[in-house]
Design a protein around this motif. Structure first.
Motif, PDB file in Angstrom:
ATOM      1  N   ARG A  35       0.845  -1.181   0.000  1.00  0.00           N
ATOM      2  CA  ARG A  35       0.000   0.000   0.000  1.00  0.00           C
ATOM      3  C   ARG A  35       0.888   1.241   0.000  1.00  0.00           C
ATOM      4  NH1 ARG A  35      -5.116   0.067   3.995  1.00  0.00           N
ATOM      5  NH2 ARG A  35      -5.238  -1.978   2.974  1.00  0.00           N
ATOM      6  N   GLU A  36       0.509   2.217  -0.822  1.00  0.00           N
ATOM      7  CA  GLU A  36       1.320   3.424  -0.933  1.00  0.00           C
ATOM      8  C   GLU A  36       0.464   4.670  -0.812  1.00  0.00           C
ATOM      9  OE1 GLU A  36       3.179   3.580  -4.782  1.00  0.00           O
ATOM     10  OE2 GLU A  36       1.279   3.728  -5.847  1.00  0.00           O
ATOM     11  N   LEU A  37       1.093   5.729  -0.345  1.00  0.00           N
ATOM     12  CA  LEU A  37       0.405   7.000  -0.223  1.00  0.00           C
ATOM     13  C   LEU A  37       0.145   7.591  -1.596  1.00  0.00           C
ATOM     14  CD1 LEU A  37       1.180   9.849   2.221  1.00  0.00           C
ATOM     15  CD2 LEU A  37       1.170  10.338  -0.216  1.00  0.00           C
ATOM     16  N   VAL A  38      -1.068   8.138  -1.756  1.00  0.00           N
ATOM     17  CA  VAL A  38      -1.400   8.856  -2.983  1.00  0.00           C
ATOM     18  C   VAL A  38      -1.406  10.357  -2.700  1.00  0.00           C
ATOM     19  CG1 VAL A  38      -3.146   9.242  -4.756  1.00  0.00           C
ATOM     20  CG2 VAL A  38      -2.755   6.928  -3.865  1.00  0.00           C
ATOM     21  N   ALA A  39      -2.191  10.758  -1.708  1.00  0.00           N
ATOM     22  CA  ALA A  39      -2.289  12.176  -1.370  1.00  0.00           C
ATOM     23  C   ALA A  39      -2.891  12.312   0.014  1.00  0.00           C
ATOM     24  CB  ALA A  39      -3.142  12.924  -2.391  1.00  0.00           C
ATOM     25  N   THR A  40      -2.488  13.378   0.697  1.00  0.00           N
ATOM     26  CA  THR A  40      -3.063  13.704   2.001  1.00  0.00           C
ATOM     27  C   THR A  40      -3.377  15.188   2.046  1.00  0.00           C
ATOM     28  OG1 THR A  40      -0.900  14.117   3.016  1.00  0.00           O
ATOM     29  CG2 THR A  40      -1.778  11.875   3.186  1.00  0.00           C
ATOM     30  N   ILE A  41      -4.250  15.549   2.970  1.00  0.00           N
ATOM     31  CA  ILE A  41      -4.619  16.953   3.116  1.00  0.00           C
ATOM     32  C   ILE A  41      -4.964  17.236   4.569  1.00  0.00           C
ATOM     33  CG2 ILE A  41      -7.051  16.496   2.507  1.00  0.00           C
ATOM     34  CD1 ILE A  41      -6.992  19.267   1.067  1.00  0.00           C
ATOM     35  N   THR A  42      -4.478  18.366   5.058  1.00  0.00           N
ATOM     36  CA  THR A  42      -4.787  18.776   6.425  1.00  0.00           C
ATOM     37  C   THR A  42      -6.111  19.531   6.464  1.00  0.00           C
ATOM     38  OG1 THR A  42      -3.704  20.928   6.243  1.00  0.00           O
ATOM     39  CG2 THR A  42      -2.310  19.041   6.828  1.00  0.00           C
ATOM     40  N   SER A  43      -6.573  19.799   7.661  1.00  0.00           N
ATOM     41  CA  SER A  43      -7.824  20.554   7.789  1.00  0.00           C
ATOM     42  C   SER A  43      -7.670  21.978   7.259  1.00  0.00           C
ATOM     43  CB  SER A  43      -8.273  20.585   9.249  1.00  0.00           C
ATOM     44  OG  SER A  43      -7.288  21.200  10.065  1.00  0.00           O
ATOM     45  N   GLY A  44      -6.448  22.466   7.218  1.00  0.00           N
ATOM     46  CA  GLY A  44      -6.192  23.808   6.686  1.00  0.00           C
ATOM     47  C   GLY A  44      -6.018  23.838   5.190  1.00  0.00           C
ATOM     48  N   GLY A  45      -6.031  22.655   4.574  1.00  0.00           N
ATOM     49  CA  GLY A  45      -5.960  22.592   3.118  1.00  0.00           C
ATOM     50  C   GLY A  45      -4.573  22.342   2.547  1.00  0.00           C
ATOM     51  N   SER A  46      -3.610  22.077   3.389  1.00  0.00           N
ATOM     52  CA  SER A  46      -2.272  21.775   2.867  1.00  0.00           C
ATOM     53  C   SER A  46      -2.249  20.354   2.329  1.00  0.00           C
ATOM     54  CB  SER A  46      -1.227  21.933   3.974  1.00  0.00           C
ATOM     55  OG  SER A  46      -1.142  23.268   4.384  1.00  0.00           O
ATOM     56  N   ALA A  47      -1.872  20.224   1.083  1.00  0.00           N
ATOM     57  CA  ALA A  47      -1.910  18.924   0.408  1.00  0.00           C
ATOM     58  C   ALA A  47      -0.510  18.405   0.129  1.00  0.00           C
ATOM     59  CB  ALA A  47      -2.686  19.040  -0.894  1.00  0.00           C
ATOM     60  N   ASN A  48      -0.434  17.094   0.113  1.00  0.00           N
ATOM     61  CA  ASN A  48       0.826  16.405  -0.176  1.00  0.00           C
ATOM     62  C   ASN A  48       0.509  15.285  -1.162  1.00  0.00           C
ATOM     63  OD1 ASN A  48       3.630  15.535   0.325  1.00  0.00           O
ATOM     64  ND2 ASN A  48       2.664  13.775   1.296  1.00  0.00           N
ATOM     65  N   TYR A  49       1.346  15.148  -2.195  1.00  0.00           N
ATOM     66  CA  TYR A  49       1.084  14.168  -3.239  1.00  0.00           C
ATOM     67  C   TYR A  49       2.282  13.261  -3.463  1.00  0.00           C
ATOM     68  CZ  TYR A  49      -2.784  17.235  -4.565  1.00  0.00           C
ATOM     69  OH  TYR A  49      -3.941  17.995  -4.575  1.00  0.00           O
ATOM     70  N   ALA A  50       2.011  12.038  -3.843  1.00  0.00           N
ATOM     71  CA  ALA A  50       3.063  11.174  -4.342  1.00  0.00           C
ATOM     72  C   ALA A  50       3.568  11.736  -5.668  1.00  0.00           C
ATOM     73  CB  ALA A  50       2.543   9.759  -4.544  1.00  0.00           C
ATOM     74  N   ASP A  51       4.839  11.570  -5.922  1.00  0.00           N
ATOM     75  CA  ASP A  51       5.413  12.099  -7.163  1.00  0.00           C
ATOM     76  C   ASP A  51       4.701  11.546  -8.390  1.00  0.00           C
ATOM     77  OD1 ASP A  51       8.882  12.193  -5.999  1.00  0.00           O
ATOM     78  OD2 ASP A  51       7.241  13.619  -5.771  1.00  0.00           O
ATOM     79  N   SER A  52       4.252  10.319  -8.301  1.00  0.00           N
ATOM     80  CA  SER A  52       3.656   9.658  -9.459  1.00  0.00           C
ATOM     81  C   SER A  52       2.311  10.256  -9.870  1.00  0.00           C
ATOM     82  CB  SER A  52       3.486   8.167  -9.181  1.00  0.00           C
ATOM     83  OG  SER A  52       2.661   7.964  -8.041  1.00  0.00           O
ATOM     84  N   VAL A  53       1.687  11.022  -8.981  1.00  0.00           N
ATOM     85  CA  VAL A  53       0.364  11.570  -9.299  1.00  0.00           C
ATOM     86  C   VAL A  53       0.357  13.095  -9.354  1.00  0.00           C
ATOM     87  CG1 VAL A  53      -0.693   9.562  -8.214  1.00  0.00           C
ATOM     88  CG2 VAL A  53      -0.510  11.704  -6.926  1.00  0.00           C
ATOM     89  N   LYS A  54       1.456  13.722  -9.033  1.00  0.00           N
ATOM     90  CA  LYS A  54       1.506  15.187  -9.060  1.00  0.00           C
ATOM     91  C   LYS A  54       1.146  15.717 -10.429  1.00  0.00           C
ATOM     92  CE  LYS A  54       4.877  16.074  -5.377  1.00  0.00           C
ATOM     93  NZ  LYS A  54       6.269  16.494  -5.053  1.00  0.00           N
ATOM     94  N   GLY A  55       0.298  16.734 -10.430  1.00  0.00           N
ATOM     95  CA  GLY A  55      -0.126  17.330 -11.684  1.00  0.00           C
ATOM     96  C   GLY A  55      -1.306  16.638 -12.339  1.00  0.00           C
ATOM     97  N   ARG A  56      -1.652  15.451 -11.848  1.00  0.00           N
ATOM     98  CA  ARG A  56      -2.779  14.705 -12.430  1.00  0.00           C
ATOM     99  C   ARG A  56      -3.929  14.549 -11.423  1.00  0.00           C
ATOM    100  NH1 ARG A  56      -2.197   9.514 -13.766  1.00  0.00           N
ATOM    101  NH2 ARG A  56      -0.572   9.077 -12.222  1.00  0.00           N
ATOM    102  N   PHE A  57      -3.597  14.400 -10.168  1.00  0.00           N
ATOM    103  CA  PHE A  57      -4.599  14.185  -9.124  1.00  0.00           C
ATOM    104  C   PHE A  57      -4.703  15.428  -8.248  1.00  0.00           C
ATOM    105  CE2 PHE A  57      -4.198   9.241  -8.660  1.00  0.00           C
ATOM    106  CZ  PHE A  57      -4.366   9.123 -10.033  1.00  0.00           C
ATOM    107  N   THR A  58      -5.915  15.677  -7.771  1.00  0.00           N
ATOM    108  CA  THR A  58      -6.147  16.788  -6.846  1.00  0.00           C
ATOM    109  C   THR A  58      -6.979  16.298  -5.678  1.00  0.00           C
ATOM    110  OG1 THR A  58      -6.104  18.393  -8.662  1.00  0.00           O
ATOM    111  CG2 THR A  58      -7.048  19.110  -6.573  1.00  0.00           C
ATOM    112  N   ILE A  59      -6.476  16.514  -4.488  1.00  0.00           N
ATOM    113  CA  ILE A  59      -7.208  16.133  -3.277  1.00  0.00           C
ATOM    114  C   ILE A  59      -7.890  17.371  -2.711  1.00  0.00           C
ATOM    115  CG2 ILE A  59      -5.229  16.467  -1.724  1.00  0.00           C
ATOM    116  CD1 ILE A  59      -6.236  13.988  -0.154  1.00  0.00           C
ATOM    117  N   SER A  60      -9.090  17.173  -2.187  1.00  0.00           N
ATOM    118  CA  SER A  60      -9.814  18.270  -1.562  1.00  0.00           C
ATOM    119  C   SER A  60     -10.551  17.737  -0.337  1.00  0.00           C
ATOM    120  CB  SER A  60     -10.784  18.919  -2.546  1.00  0.00           C
ATOM    121  OG  SER A  60     -11.729  17.981  -3.015  1.00  0.00           O
TER     122      SER A  60
END
Length: 114
Positions: free
Chosen positions: A44-69
């Motif tokens: 299992r691998e991380l795809v994306a995370t987001i804090t309650s303040g809206g700070s997002a973190n993405y795996a390199d493999s999905v940056k620019g293609r996926f958006t977390i909200s």
């Protein structure tokens, strides 16, 4: 906390899908919400995370293609997936990280055909 994910399915390469996870129970501002995925035979691998303040973190493999909200009022987290590739095929899991105490949803299958 219980998590239920929706929105998986079968899509052709280059297509889009949107995953949504609804959390029941209390979600706190300290909770980081996110998505992980697990392909057959892989960890299992991380795809994306987001804090309650809206700070997002993405795996390199999905940056620019996926958006977390995240909608804090509705206790939901969504993942907009564009330009999907066959290598994105996996079971996607919703996650809440409460200071390293993890809650997991049941997973939703995403299959991208070439």
């Amino acid at each position: 906390v219980q998590l239920q994910a929706f929105g998986g399915g079968l899509v052709q390469a280059g297509g889009s899908l949107r995953l949504t996870c609804v959390a029941t129970g209390s979600i706190f501002s300290i909770d980081v919400m996110g998505w992980y995925r697990q392909a057959p035979g892989k960890q299992r691998e991380l795809v994306a995370t987001i804090t309650s303040g809206g700070s997002a973190n993405y795996a390199d493999s999905v940056k620019g293609r996926f958006t977390i909200s995240r909608d804090n009022a509705k206790n939901t987290v969504s993942l907009q997936m564009n330009s999907l590739k066959p290598e994105d095929t996996a079971v996607y899991y919703c996650n809440v990280d409460r200071r390293k105490w993890f809650y997991w949803g049941q997973g939703t299958q995403v299959t991208v055909s070439s």
